[in-house]
Design a protein around this motif. Structure first.
Motif, PDB file in Angstrom:
ATOM      1  N   ARG A  13      -8.354 -25.004 -22.266  1.00  0.00           N
ATOM      2  CA  ARG A  13      -8.611 -25.751 -21.041  1.00  0.00           C
ATOM      3  C   ARG A  13      -7.304 -26.024 -20.308  1.00  0.00           C
ATOM      4  N   THR A  58      -4.487 -28.364 -10.861  1.00  0.00           N
ATOM      5  CA  THR A  58      -4.902 -27.808 -12.153  1.00  0.00           C
ATOM      6  C   THR A  58      -3.805 -26.871 -12.636  1.00  0.00           C
ATOM      7  N   PRO A 111      -5.209 -28.256 -17.982  1.00  0.00           N
ATOM      8  CA  PRO A 111      -5.323 -29.662 -17.597  1.00  0.00           C
ATOM      9  C   PRO A 111      -5.315 -29.842 -16.082  1.00  0.00           C
ATOM     10  N   THR A 154     -11.028 -38.104 -14.455  1.00  0.00           N
ATOM     11  CA  THR A 154      -9.839 -37.262 -14.279  1.00  0.00           C
ATOM     12  C   THR A 154      -8.612 -38.153 -14.096  1.00  0.00           C
ATOM     13  N   TRP A 176       1.132 -36.640 -15.084  1.00  0.00           N
ATOM     14  CA  TRP A 176       0.248 -36.260 -16.182  1.00  0.00           C
ATOM     15  C   TRP A 176       0.470 -34.832 -16.670  1.00  0.00           C
ATOM     16  N   LEU A 177       0.879 -33.950 -15.778  1.00  0.00           N
ATOM     17  CA  LEU A 177       0.901 -32.522 -16.111  1.00  0.00           C
ATOM     18  C   LEU A 177       2.262 -32.014 -16.558  1.00  0.00           C
TER      19      LEU A 177
END
Length: 304
Positions: free
Chosen positions: A5, A25, A7, A62, A293-294
């Motif tokens: 997946r 994404t 993120p 999310t 977050w990524l």
């Protein structure tokens, strides 16, 4: 074989006039939206607008990163001070928004988000040591050292717009003689107006070549900005300095600024000066907010 997946996270940028959001994404910006910041900026209306954007872009739950226009406490829980949000001082903004969205939330200063965004997907991609100045109504700053955002002991590091450059011009933060009070659009336009010129930074730049008064007004800002950039070079020894924000888009600005910076630098620094313009524009803070977050470890160990 189970598919891995990729993120996703929502990045938001809360401005005095516009609230922007984007769904990222992996390293791809999938969708983007914006709405006017509610008039008067009441907390409940702003939270409602942020919830609406989050629902429009992604499923509930999310993760959301938010760039806030002001100073935030070290744990990134409370909004401490923002010139355009005077009634918000001390608000536990992260908790309030997280409860509203039903999703994990991280906060950061908007200029810091801008810096993270340029490193994640923009002009500083691949760099580990760089400095960002955002030039607009005010001046923001973000510093990345060894691949991590510089936050300081109290969470307020990197406030480059408040470098002290001398003089006693009042600054909106409550101090005097700061870079922002001279070099930002508000200060520049105020000086232009006092000399009978249109209070519009872009128009004054267009007039600069033919009108000596407009040139003098702009030269004051360029000289101050060069002082601030040279100080940042000597302090952080960055690989590059990136200029973003509306004022940075003025045609020829970097060419006018570069020699002013160079003459203020110590000899060993001059051939190393790498002055760049943002490649993400006003979307950089959205990228950076999502990167909270990524991006791997943007704050370093021991932080949220």
């Amino acid at each position: 074989m189970k598919e891995e997946r990729i993120p996703s996270a929502i990045g938001m940028d809360l401005g005095g006039h516009t609230l922007g959001a984007a769904l990222v994404t992996g390293t791809t910006l999938k969708d983007r939206a914006e709405v006017p910041t509610p008039e008067g900026r009441p907390l409940e209306a702003v939270l409602e607008a942020m919830e609406g954007l989050a629902r429009r872009l992604a499923p509930r739950g999310t993760p959301v990163g938010v760039g806030l226009p002001g100073m935030i406490d070290a744990p990134r829980e409370r909004f401490l001070r923002g010139p355009n949000f005077p009634g918000w001082s001390g608000l536990p903004f992260r908790r309030l928004l997280q409860e509203r969205l039903g999703a994990p939330v991280r906060l950061e200063n908007d200029a810091n988000c801008y810096a993270l965004g340029e490193g994640f997907a923009g002009a500083a991609r691949g760099l580990r040591d760089y400095v960002v100045f955002t030039l607009g109504t005010g001046i923001g700053g973000g510093v990345v050292c060894a691949g991590r955002l510089l936050r300081g002991a109290h969470g307020m590091g990197g406030e480059l717009g408040h470098l002290s450059i001398g003089g006693k011009a009042p600054c909106g933060c409550g101090g005097k003689g700061h870079l922002e009070s001279v070099a930002a659009a508000d200060g520049l336009e105020s000086r232009g107006k006092s000399r009978g010129l249109p209070p519009d930074a872009r128009r004054l730049w267009e007039m600069r070549e033919k009108d000596p008064v407009a040139r003098a007004v702009w030269d004051e800002s360029l000289e101050a900005l060069a002082e601030g950039i040279a100080s940042a070079v000597h302090t952080f020894d960055p690989e590059a300095l990136i200029l973003g924000g509306g004022m940075s888009a003025a045609p020829g600005l970097l060419d006018a600024l570069r020699p002013l910076v160079e003459e203020r630098l110590s000899d060993p620094f001059r051939p190393l000066l790498d002055l760049r313009r943002s490649s993400l524009g006003n979307g950089a803070a959205l990228w950076g907010a999502a990167a909270l977050w990524l991006s791997p470890d943007p704050w370093g160990p021991g932080t949220p």
